[in-house]
Motif scaffolding. Structure first.
Motif, PDB file in Angstrom:
ATOM      1  N   HIS A  53     -13.218  -6.207  -9.840  1.00  0.00           N
ATOM      2  CA  HIS A  53     -13.341  -6.706 -11.238  1.00  0.00           C
ATOM      3  C   HIS A  53     -14.394  -7.656 -11.419  1.00  0.00           C
ATOM      4  CE1 HIS A  53      -9.417  -5.457 -12.728  1.00  0.00           C
ATOM      5  NE2 HIS A  53      -9.173  -5.633 -11.376  1.00  0.00           N
ATOM      6  N   THR A 116     -10.854  -7.315 -17.515  1.00  0.00           N
ATOM      7  CA  THR A 116     -10.044  -6.247 -17.004  1.00  0.00           C
ATOM      8  C   THR A 116      -9.158  -6.980 -16.025  1.00  0.00           C
ATOM      9  OG1 THR A 116     -11.862  -6.294 -15.124  1.00  0.00           O
ATOM     10  CG2 THR A 116     -12.053  -4.963 -16.933  1.00  0.00           C
ATOM     11  N   SER A 142      -2.922  -1.236 -15.206  1.00  0.00           N
ATOM     12  CA  SER A 142      -4.027  -0.291 -15.389  1.00  0.00           C
ATOM     13  C   SER A 142      -4.981  -0.856 -16.498  1.00  0.00           C
ATOM     14  CB  SER A 142      -3.313   1.191 -15.805  1.00  0.00           C
ATOM     15  OG  SER A 142      -2.469   0.760 -16.666  1.00  0.00           O
ATOM     16  N   ASN A 210     -10.951   0.548 -12.002  1.00  0.00           N
ATOM     17  CA  ASN A 210     -11.131   2.042 -12.685  1.00  0.00           C
ATOM     18  C   ASN A 210      -9.781   2.625 -12.456  1.00  0.00           C
ATOM     19  OD1 ASN A 210     -10.526   2.162  -9.871  1.00  0.00           O
ATOM     20  ND2 ASN A 210     -12.490   2.845  -9.151  1.00  0.00           N
ATOM     21  N   ARG A 212      -7.775   2.248 -14.948  1.00  0.00           N
ATOM     22  CA  ARG A 212      -7.597   2.287 -16.305  1.00  0.00           C
ATOM     23  C   ARG A 212      -7.314   3.839 -16.913  1.00  0.00           C
ATOM     24  NH1 ARG A 212     -10.860  -1.861 -19.962  1.00  0.00           N
ATOM     25  NH2 ARG A 212      -9.189  -3.709 -19.516  1.00  0.00           N
TER      26      ARG A 212
END
Length: 212
Positions: A53, A116, A142, A210, A212
């Motif tokens: 992050h 994030t 996510s 990632n 997500r």
């Protein structure tokens, strides 16, 4: 609070005093037992950076409290060490309540620079945030990774269970009792300051961005 008239009166009357968790403004320096809030915050934010992050927000209750100040200081230091501008990140300061957690999530979703991941300086707020995420259709981790602080009993029962920093309340209580006995047995000794170490509990509320 950092100013307690009852403690002042007790100290003037000669009662032995050990202050736990938050410093107090007293005429005579008291014995203290604090957990290592800076280390806990450092571990939490380092964990998020380690996951990959770069957009990491900070959510807390009142920053008047030493605990919140130390956790925020650690947050800033970790980001700075990794060439991430802490002032460019999402910050939200409110109350130490579950309700504020829901408010903070709304602020996150409306932020121009949406993080994030978020380091929440107390689990009470994190619980409100994670619960509100379901009704707001935010998938954790996510859509947003969350790391809390305290490891309250509810943290393990959230969906997903909360990754957090464990506050060693029992260890702090033992240290405080041991110290108050020392004070009672050793009149005139200089005040002693005990720092209780902390550690993380890894669960499921934080993942790589990632995901997500």
């Amino acid at each position: 609070t950092v100013h307690n008239p009852t403690l002042e009166r007790a100290q003037k009357a000669g009662f032995p005093i050990v202050v736990v968790d938050e410093p107090q403004e007293l005429a005579v320096e008291p014995n203290t037992v604090f957990q290592d809030d800076y280390s806990g915050g450092f571990q939490a934010v380092s964990y998020l950076v380690g996951l990959g992050h770069r957009e990491i927000g900070f959510v807390s209750g009142s920053t008047v409290m030493r605990t919140a100040q130390e956790r925020f200081r650690a947050y800033r230091d970790v980001l700075t060490q990794h060439d991430i501008d802490p002032d460019a990140q999402f910050h939200a300061i409110g109350s130490f309540t579950e309700e504020y957690g829901a408010t903070a999530l709304t602020q996150i979703l409306g932020s121009e620079r949406r993080p994030t991941a978020v380091f929440v300086a107390t689990d009470i707020i994190a619980v409100g945030l994670v619960v509100a995420a379901k009704s707001m259709r935010v998938q954790i981790p996510s859509d947003l990774s969350v790391v809390g602080y305290d490891d309250i009993p509810a943290a393990r029962y959230l969906s997903p269970p909360l990754t957090t920093v464990h506050s060693p309340i029992a260890d702090a209580a033992r240290a405080a009792v041991d110290l108050i006995i020392e004070v009672m047995d050793g009149a005139g000794r200089p005040p002693r300051h005990v720092v209780v170490p902390v550690g993380m509990v890894i669960r499921e509320s934080a993942a790589a961005p990632n995901a997500r």
